[in-house]
Design an enzyme around this catalytic site. Structure first.
Site, short mmCIF file in Angstrom:
data_model
loop_
_atom_site.label_atom_id
_atom_site.label_comp_id
_atom_site.label_asym_id
_atom_site.label_seq_id
_atom_site.Cartn_x
_atom_site.Cartn_y
_atom_site.Cartn_z
N CYS A 1 0.85 -1.20 0.00
CA CYS A 1 0.00 0.00 0.00
C CYS A 1 0.88 1.25 0.00
O CYS A 1 1.98 1.24 0.55
CB CYS A 1 -0.88 -0.02 1.24
SG CYS A 1 -1.91 1.45 1.45
N SER B 1 0.61 3.74 1.77
CA SER B 1 0.89 4.14 3.15
C SER B 1 2.10 3.41 3.70
O SER B 1 2.85 3.97 4.51
CB SER B 1 -0.31 3.85 4.05
OG SER B 1 -1.41 4.54 3.58
N HIS C 1 4.92 5.36 2.64
CA HIS C 1 5.02 6.57 3.46
C HIS C 1 5.69 6.24 4.80
O HIS C 1 6.51 7.00 5.30
CB HIS C 1 3.63 7.16 3.75
CG HIS C 1 3.00 7.81 2.56
ND1 HIS C 1 2.06 8.81 2.67
CD2 HIS C 1 3.15 7.61 1.24
CE1 HIS C 1 1.67 9.19 1.47
NE2 HIS C 1 2.32 8.47 0.58
N HIS D 1 0.16 -3.69 6.17
CA HIS D 1 -1.10 -3.70 6.94
C HIS D 1 -2.25 -4.22 6.11
O HIS D 1 -3.39 -4.17 6.56
CB HIS D 1 -1.41 -2.28 7.43
CG HIS D 1 -1.49 -1.29 6.32
ND1 HIS D 1 -0.39 -0.59 5.90
CD2 HIS D 1 -2.50 -0.92 5.52
CE1 HIS D 1 -0.73 0.18 4.89
NE2 HIS D 1 -2.02 0.00 4.62
N CYS E 1 -7.62 -3.08 2.94
CA CYS E 1 -7.32 -1.64 3.04
C CYS E 1 -7.72 -0.87 1.79
O CYS E 1 -8.59 -0.02 1.83
CB CYS E 1 -5.83 -1.44 3.33
SG CYS E 1 -5.35 0.30 3.29
N1 COD Z 1 -0.15 14.90 -8.88
C1 COD Z 1 -0.87 13.89 -9.43
N2 COD Z 1 -0.64 12.58 -9.13
C2 COD Z 1 0.34 12.30 -8.27
C3 COD Z 1 1.15 13.30 -7.67
C4 COD Z 1 0.87 14.65 -8.04
N3 COD Z 1 1.56 15.67 -7.52
N4 COD Z 1 2.05 12.71 -6.86
C5 COD Z 1 1.82 11.39 -6.94
N5 COD Z 1 0.79 11.13 -7.78
C6 COD Z 1 0.21 9.84 -8.12
C7 COD Z 1 1.21 8.72 -8.29
O1 COD Z 1 1.77 8.68 -9.59
C8 COD Z 1 0.34 7.49 -8.00
O2 COD Z 1 -0.26 6.98 -9.15
C9 COD Z 1 -0.74 8.02 -7.05
O3 COD Z 1 -0.61 9.43 -7.02
C10 COD Z 1 -0.60 7.49 -5.59
O4 COD Z 1 -0.89 6.15 -5.61
P1 COD Z 1 -0.07 5.01 -4.83
O5 COD Z 1 -0.38 3.71 -5.50
O6 COD Z 1 1.34 5.45 -4.72
O7 COD Z 1 -0.66 5.02 -3.37
P2 COD Z 1 -1.98 4.34 -2.82
O8 COD Z 1 -3.08 4.58 -3.77
O9 COD Z 1 -1.70 2.94 -2.41
O10 COD Z 1 -2.20 5.15 -1.43
C11 COD Z 1 -2.61 6.46 -1.46
C12 COD Z 1 -2.99 7.00 -0.03
C13 COD Z 1 -3.54 8.36 -0.24
C14 COD Z 1 -4.01 6.17 0.69
C15 COD Z 1 -1.77 6.94 0.88
O11 COD Z 1 -0.60 7.24 0.24
C16 COD Z 1 -1.90 7.80 2.13
O12 COD Z 1 -2.19 8.96 2.14
N6 COD Z 1 -1.65 7.17 3.22
C17 COD Z 1 -1.72 7.78 4.51
C18 COD Z 1 -2.94 7.33 5.21
C19 COD Z 1 -2.69 6.13 6.09
O13 COD Z 1 -1.92 6.11 6.98
N7 COD Z 1 -3.38 5.08 5.84
C20 COD Z 1 -3.28 3.90 6.63
C21 COD Z 1 -3.79 2.75 5.89
S1 COD Z 1 -3.90 3.03 4.21
ZN ZN Z 2 -3.19 0.92 3.32
#
Ligand code: COD
Ligand code: ZN
Length: 378
Positions: free
Chosen positions: A47, A49, A52, A68, A175
């Site tokens: 994920c 996260s 992160h 997770h 998740c």
């Molecule tokens: N503009 C447009 N797109 C962007 C930019 C930008 N500036 N930066 C990154 N991206 C795109 C990336 O290319 C990617 O495709 C996408 O954004 C992010 O996707 P992933 O696959 O990296 O991440 P996800 O979808 O698995 O997770 C996103 C969340 C928002 C859930 C996560 O990163 C987050 O905020 N986590 C914190 C919350 C948390 O603690 N959660 C606990 C369980 S999830």
């Molecule tokens: Zn997650």
């Protein structure tokens, strides 16, 4: 194998500190105490996260076993456990459900006070850890820690699922799918014929797109800086793809012009302040609804034009799982049943699978942006 009462050694991926490669180590896992279960991992998603966490953007204690988003089988149970038994298939829950606190008991609350995200201690409910490696205490992530072949965790952080569930895929229902899909269906309540914009077409954003489509949205604009995400987004029924880096105007201005007055629903699934503001500015000024799904780095501030706040649009947070009356232990198993009954399809979200001992490869793939989700198989 019955693990009750025994401390046993298993392989797990440990992050010894932030921004260091994961290393596969022999980890001692203590047996489950009262109200805990010992589980054998079957699969875990990578994920955003978790990335992160490894970069130190979310404050967790190290060394830790990350991950997770797991699907697993119960191996043994501690005293007093009644909701699962050995052999049951379960999913890990980032937000547990003890069913005793004000959030759990309130019809519109679900952020159980036993959660270990905000803030995160990295310990399970009695304030201790079940993992040691080379004599050192190893911390948990969000009560879960799924990059390990076995783990002991609280009963309230697992949900029993249908016996027929394919464990190599349904880990995403732990998740990614509820976070994104339910943000659209349940929290925003996307309406038939509506226009939507989704910032971030990664794992969670893709699940948001699925939720918008399932709710009958007629136009779904996907925004991402990585154009490799666009073909998969289109397959999920994104109608228009925008790369902000290739636009001559701010992306929110383009979205408003494309839709006439702004979208009905905007979602931020990236976790950046700038894209949160862009999502907010993309909404119709009177009835637009902006859902923030991503968590911005600690201590960041969201600065909005105060004049635009007064016109009627709505800003809502949908921190993973904080979906009002969406009670995790009760509701997440239903999503698995919906998948088995072909009401939702998570298959397109699993783009890669790798053996557990290659988490570094999985993160490499993640960083290339070629995956929606890579699943580790144990
Ligand atoms: N503009 C447009 N797109 C962007 C930019 C930008 N500036 N930066 C990154 N991206 C795109 C990336 O290319 C990617 O495709 C996408 O954004 C992010 O996707 P992933 O696959 O990296 O991440 P996800 O979808 O698995 O997770 C996103 C969340 C928002 C859930 C996560 O990163 C987050 O905020 N986590 C914190 C919350 C948390 O603690 N959660 C606990 C369980 S999830
Ligand atoms: Zn997650």
């Amino acid at each position: 194998m019955d693990t009750l009462g025994k401390t046993l050694t298993y392989q797990a991926a440990i992050a010894w500190e932030t921004n260091s490669p994961l290393s596969i180590e022999e980890v001692k896992v203590e047996p489950p105490k009262a109200e805990e279960v010992h589980i054998k991992m079957a699969s875990s998603g990578i994920c955003g996260s978790a990335d992160h966490v490894l970069k130190g953007l979310l404050p967790l204690n190290f060394p830790l076993i990350p991950g997770h988003e797991g699907a697993e089988i119960v191996d043994s149970i501690g005293e007093g456990v009644s909701s699962v038994k050995p052999g049951d298939k379960v999913l890990t829950l980032v937000v547990p459900q003890r069913r005793e606190c004000s959030s759990c008991l309130h019809p519109r609350g679900n952020f159980c006070e036993k959660q270990d995200i905000l803030p995160s201690s990295g310990l399970i409910l009695d304030g201790t850890s079940r993992f040691t490696c080379k004599g050192e205490k190893i911390y948990n992530s969000f009560h879960t820690s799924t990059f390990t072949k076995h783990t002991a965790m609280p009963e309230i952080a697992v949900a029993k699922i249908d016996d027929a569930a394919p464990l190599g895929k349904v880990c995403l229902i732990s998740c990614e799918v509820p976070t994104g899909y339910r943000a659209a269906v349940h929290s925003a309540r996307v309406t038939p014929g509506s226009t939507c914009v989704v910032f971030g077409l990664g794992g969670v954003g893709s699940a948001v797109v699925m939720g918008c489509k399932a709710s009958g949205a007629s136009r779904i604009i996907g925004v991402d800086i990585n154009e490799e995400k666009f073909p998969r987004g289109r397959a999920l029924r994104v109608t228009d793809c925008l790369n902000p880096r290739n636009l001559k105007k701010p992306v929110q201005q383009v979205v408003v012009e494309m839709t006439g007055f702004g979208v009905d629903f905007a979602f931020e699934a990236i976790g950046l302040v700038d894209t949160m503001i862009a999502a907010w500015d993309s909404c119709h000024l009177s009835y637009g609804v902006c859902l923030i799904v991503g968590l911005a780095p600690s201590n960041s501030q969201l600065s909005l034009d105060a004049v635009k706040v007064i016109s009627g649009r709505t800003l809502k947070g949908a921190y993973p799982f904080c979906l009002a009356d969406y009670k995790t232990r009760g509701c997440i198993p239903q999503l698995v049943t919906d998948y088995l009954q072909k009401k939702i399809n998570v298959d397109p979200l699993v783009t890669h699978q790798l053996p557990f001992h290659q988490p570094h490869k999985a993160f490499e793939l993640y960083h290339t942006g070629k995956t929606i989700r890579c699943v580790l198989l144990f």
